[in-house]
Design a protein around this motif. Sequence first.
Motif, PDB file in Angstrom:
ATOM      1  N   PHE A 377      23.525 -10.360  26.076  1.00  0.00           N
ATOM      2  CA  PHE A 377      23.934  -9.321  25.126  1.00  0.00           C
ATOM      3  C   PHE A 377      22.811  -8.301  25.020  1.00  0.00           C
ATOM      4  O   PHE A 377      21.647  -8.651  24.812  1.00  0.00           O
ATOM      5  N   SER A 378      23.184  -7.031  25.136  1.00  0.00           N
ATOM      6  CA  SER A 378      22.190  -5.964  25.194  1.00  0.00           C
ATOM      7  C   SER A 378      22.377  -4.973  24.045  1.00  0.00           C
ATOM      8  O   SER A 378      23.018  -5.298  23.049  1.00  0.00           O
ATOM      9  N   HIS A 379      21.803  -3.789  24.180  1.00  0.00           N
ATOM     10  CA  HIS A 379      21.951  -2.697  23.213  1.00  0.00           C
ATOM     11  C   HIS A 379      21.325  -3.049  21.866  1.00  0.00           C
ATOM     12  O   HIS A 379      21.834  -2.672  20.802  1.00  0.00           O
ATOM     13  N   ARG A 380      20.211  -3.737  21.903  1.00  0.00           N
ATOM     14  CA  ARG A 380      19.574  -4.184  20.666  1.00  0.00           C
ATOM     15  C   ARG A 380      18.971  -3.036  19.856  1.00  0.00           C
ATOM     16  O   ARG A 380      18.659  -3.207  18.680  1.00  0.00           O
ATOM     17  N   ASP A 381      18.809  -1.876  20.483  1.00  0.00           N
ATOM     18  CA  ASP A 381      18.233  -0.751  19.752  1.00  0.00           C
ATOM     19  C   ASP A 381      19.292   0.109  19.073  1.00  0.00           C
ATOM     20  O   ASP A 381      18.967   1.079  18.380  1.00  0.00           O
ATOM     21  N   ALA A 382      20.571  -0.231  19.242  1.00  0.00           N
ATOM     22  CA  ALA A 382      21.640   0.545  18.623  1.00  0.00           C
ATOM     23  C   ALA A 382      21.620   0.342  17.108  1.00  0.00           C
ATOM     24  O   ALA A 382      21.252  -0.723  16.607  1.00  0.00           O
ATOM     25  N   SER A 383      22.019   1.365  16.371  1.00  0.00           N
ATOM     26  CA  SER A 383      22.045   1.250  14.908  1.00  0.00           C
ATOM     27  C   SER A 383      23.439   1.026  14.351  1.00  0.00           C
ATOM     28  O   SER A 383      23.581   0.479  13.257  1.00  0.00           O
ATOM     29  N   VAL A 384      24.480   1.437  15.096  1.00  0.00           N
ATOM     30  CA  VAL A 384      25.857   1.293  14.613  1.00  0.00           C
ATOM     31  C   VAL A 384      26.764   0.905  15.776  1.00  0.00           C
ATOM     32  O   VAL A 384      26.651   1.453  16.876  1.00  0.00           O
ATOM     33  N   LEU A 385      27.650  -0.046  15.519  1.00  0.00           N
ATOM     34  CA  LEU A 385      28.726  -0.376  16.447  1.00  0.00           C
ATOM     35  C   LEU A 385      30.021   0.152  15.844  1.00  0.00           C
ATOM     36  O   LEU A 385      30.387  -0.209  14.718  1.00  0.00           O
ATOM     37  N   CYS A 386      30.712   0.995  16.585  1.00  0.00           N
ATOM     38  CA  CYS A 386      31.994   1.548  16.139  1.00  0.00           C
ATOM     39  C   CYS A 386      33.125   0.828  16.866  1.00  0.00           C
ATOM     40  O   CYS A 386      33.160   0.816  18.106  1.00  0.00           O
ATOM     41  N   ASN A 387      34.026   0.227  16.107  1.00  0.00           N
ATOM     42  CA  ASN A 387      35.229  -0.381  16.671  1.00  0.00           C
ATOM     43  C   ASN A 387      36.433   0.488  16.329  1.00  0.00           C
ATOM     44  O   ASN A 387      36.577   0.911  15.170  1.00  0.00           O
ATOM     45  N   VAL A 388      37.271   0.732  17.317  1.00  0.00           N
ATOM     46  CA  VAL A 388      38.502   1.502  17.118  1.00  0.00           C
ATOM     47  C   VAL A 388      39.673   0.555  17.366  1.00  0.00           C
ATOM     48  O   VAL A 388      39.763  -0.056  18.440  1.00  0.00           O
ATOM     49  N   ILE A 389      40.551   0.444  16.384  1.00  0.00           N
ATOM     50  CA  ILE A 389      41.601  -0.575  16.409  1.00  0.00           C
ATOM     51  C   ILE A 389      42.961   0.074  16.253  1.00  0.00           C
ATOM     52  O   ILE A 389      43.217   0.792  15.270  1.00  0.00           O
ATOM     53  N   ALA A 390      43.824  -0.177  17.224  1.00  0.00           N
ATOM     54  CA  ALA A 390      45.236   0.175  17.097  1.00  0.00           C
ATOM     55  C   ALA A 390      45.999  -1.120  16.848  1.00  0.00           C
ATOM     56  O   ALA A 390      45.886  -2.068  17.630  1.00  0.00           O
ATOM     57  N   ARG A 391      46.767  -1.155  15.769  1.00  0.00           N
ATOM     58  CA  ARG A 391      47.477  -2.387  15.393  1.00  0.00           C
ATOM     59  C   ARG A 391      48.836  -2.020  14.822  1.00  0.00           C
ATOM     60  O   ARG A 391      48.946  -1.101  14.004  1.00  0.00           O
ATOM     61  N   SER A 392      49.844  -2.757  15.258  1.00  0.00           N
ATOM     62  CA  SER A 392      51.208  -2.505  14.796  1.00  0.00           C
ATOM     63  C   SER A 392      51.979  -3.811  14.788  1.00  0.00           C
ATOM     64  O   SER A 392      51.827  -4.634  15.693  1.00  0.00           O
ATOM     65  N   PRO A 393      52.826  -4.034  13.774  1.00  0.00           N
ATOM     66  CA  PRO A 393      53.624  -5.257  13.769  1.00  0.00           C
ATOM     67  C   PRO A 393      54.731  -5.247  14.812  1.00  0.00           C
ATOM     68  O   PRO A 393      55.278  -6.306  15.142  1.00  0.00           O
ATOM     69  N   GLU A 394      55.060  -4.095  15.336  1.00  0.00           N
ATOM     70  CA  GLU A 394      56.182  -3.960  16.261  1.00  0.00           C
ATOM     71  C   GLU A 394      55.714  -3.464  17.630  1.00  0.00           C
ATOM     72  O   GLU A 394      54.744  -2.718  17.728  1.00  0.00           O
ATOM     73  N   PRO A 395      56.432  -3.853  18.702  1.00  0.00           N
ATOM     74  CA  PRO A 395      56.049  -3.381  20.038  1.00  0.00           C
ATOM     75  C   PRO A 395      56.406  -1.922  20.303  1.00  0.00           C
ATOM     76  O   PRO A 395      55.787  -1.272  21.144  1.00  0.00           O
ATOM     77  N   GLU A 396      57.418  -1.396  19.598  1.00  0.00           N
ATOM     78  CA  GLU A 396      57.860  -0.035  19.855  1.00  0.00           C
ATOM     79  C   GLU A 396      56.725   0.953  19.591  1.00  0.00           C
ATOM     80  O   GLU A 396      56.132   0.966  18.515  1.00  0.00           O
ATOM     81  N   GLY A 397      56.467   1.765  20.587  1.00  0.00           N
ATOM     82  CA  GLY A 397      55.454   2.800  20.459  1.00  0.00           C
ATOM     83  C   GLY A 397      54.026   2.321  20.632  1.00  0.00           C
ATOM     84  O   GLY A 397      53.087   3.120  20.489  1.00  0.00           O
ATOM     85  N   PHE A 398      53.847   1.038  20.956  1.00  0.00           N
ATOM     86  CA  PHE A 398      52.486   0.524  20.976  1.00  0.00           C
ATOM     87  C   PHE A 398      51.645   1.119  22.106  1.00  0.00           C
ATOM     88  O   PHE A 398      50.432   1.297  21.941  1.00  0.00           O
ATOM     89  N   ASP A 399      52.257   1.438  23.236  1.00  0.00           N
ATOM     90  CA  ASP A 399      51.491   2.066  24.317  1.00  0.00           C
ATOM     91  C   ASP A 399      50.838   3.362  23.828  1.00  0.00           C
ATOM     92  O   ASP A 399      49.688   3.667  24.167  1.00  0.00           O
TER      93      ASP A 399
END
Length: 470
Positions: A377-399
């Motif tokens: 595991f690297s990037h020990r000098d980073a100050s922030v990790l940004c996670n981007v999450i797409a989440r939906s209960p339904e499959p329609e439009g998920f792409d």
Amino acid sequence: MSIETAQGVLGDATIGELEAALRGTAIRPGDPSYDEARAIWNAAHDRKPALVVRCAGTADVIRAVEFARSQNLLIAVRGGAHSIAGFSTCDDGVVIDLSAMKGAWVDPVRRRVRAQPGLTWADLDRETQAFGLALTGGLVSSTGVAGFTLGGGVGWLLRRHGLACDNLVAADVVTADGRLVHASADENADLFWALRGGGGNFGVVTSFEFELHPVGPEVLGGLIIYGADEARQVISGWRDLTAKMPDELTTLVNLTTAPPLPFLPEAVHGTRIVVVAGLYAGPVEAGEAAVRPLRALGTPIADVMGPIPYLGMQSLLDPLWTRGAHNYFTSAFIEPSDAAIDSVTRLHLTTPTPASEIHLHQLGGAFGRVPEGATAFSHRDASVLCNVIARSPEPEGFDGHAAWARATRGEIARHGDGSMYVNFTGDATEDKVRASYPDAVHDRLVRVKDEYDPANVFRLNQNIRPSSMK
């Protein structure tokens, strides 16, 4: 009943021979439990394996690996089944399901725990908290210990005690040729180095040994919620505070949409909000003082930051992250400049579903004091990790939702060096795997792969391809 796969036909006698050798079970298509056995947490991946081998112990794992290799079948390894990219299942192959291997043995004197790979963080936390001990675990307690650790492991104790993988002191691994090897700083040291951040590339881990730390049973933690109209002010103020926060305090900012929670005014439900969340891993009284500035970042809509059992904090977000939804996660290590904050606040207003989010995880502290290159595991000098999450209960439009996440990550990543968190690469393409590791680290991972899995048997992961397959 024979099973037809892309590689040929698995005869009933062949499967029966495997079943007779197992202490666990082999689940086939057509079995009453097959649909339950093949399902994983992320419903975006609907696969139909030829067999799900539910292992009862290490011997079953060895037999499953040998069987899959003898039949030239793809192997998927499953612990908690939370693999966002769908690596814990496959079509036509063998799923090595470790979910029944849930043993945990705590040594409170040495502050160590030996944990089997089927444990979730809820399972392991209950065992270790019986002795007032813990290590960095998942933010959602149904996450599996195994995959989380092998990819790094970002959680509430990160700044006080490092990543989950930083607390790994030994592991037992079934390799591609069916051997059981022990990895530690003193034995198979290169493999041990690779397991701490290199993912599931090198074998099936059947036992983890972790260092534990005094935590809880009560901590100071929770959420402070602001309106999206204050997002830039809140995030800028949070960034400035992180420069002087004590290591005991780990925080994150979540740009999301308000769910119908009882502590939120009804008028806020369904509107965009900014959540400042955190945990203080020390005395509650000291934690009260440490989080006080977080309450002054704006005008809180709700403040549920206070004393809470550590187990409660570990499961606080669980109701929002139940299985069966469609998920796509991607990430970038960034520096939270004014321009980055502008991008994040603007992109928050474009989220495609109420459950789609942008997270800013505070790093530093113990995480940043691990020397670069000491673990995969690297990037020990980073100050922030940004996670981007797409989440939906339904499959329609998920792409389309996933395309939003990729585009959003692409814009936010401009405020860093392009690197990613290996557990959240989104897609397992070679360029994204390379973006998870500096060149020297990747080259060393390839050398370990060459030694332990030169035929790339374990390739359903953020794959480190052996040099023969370059």
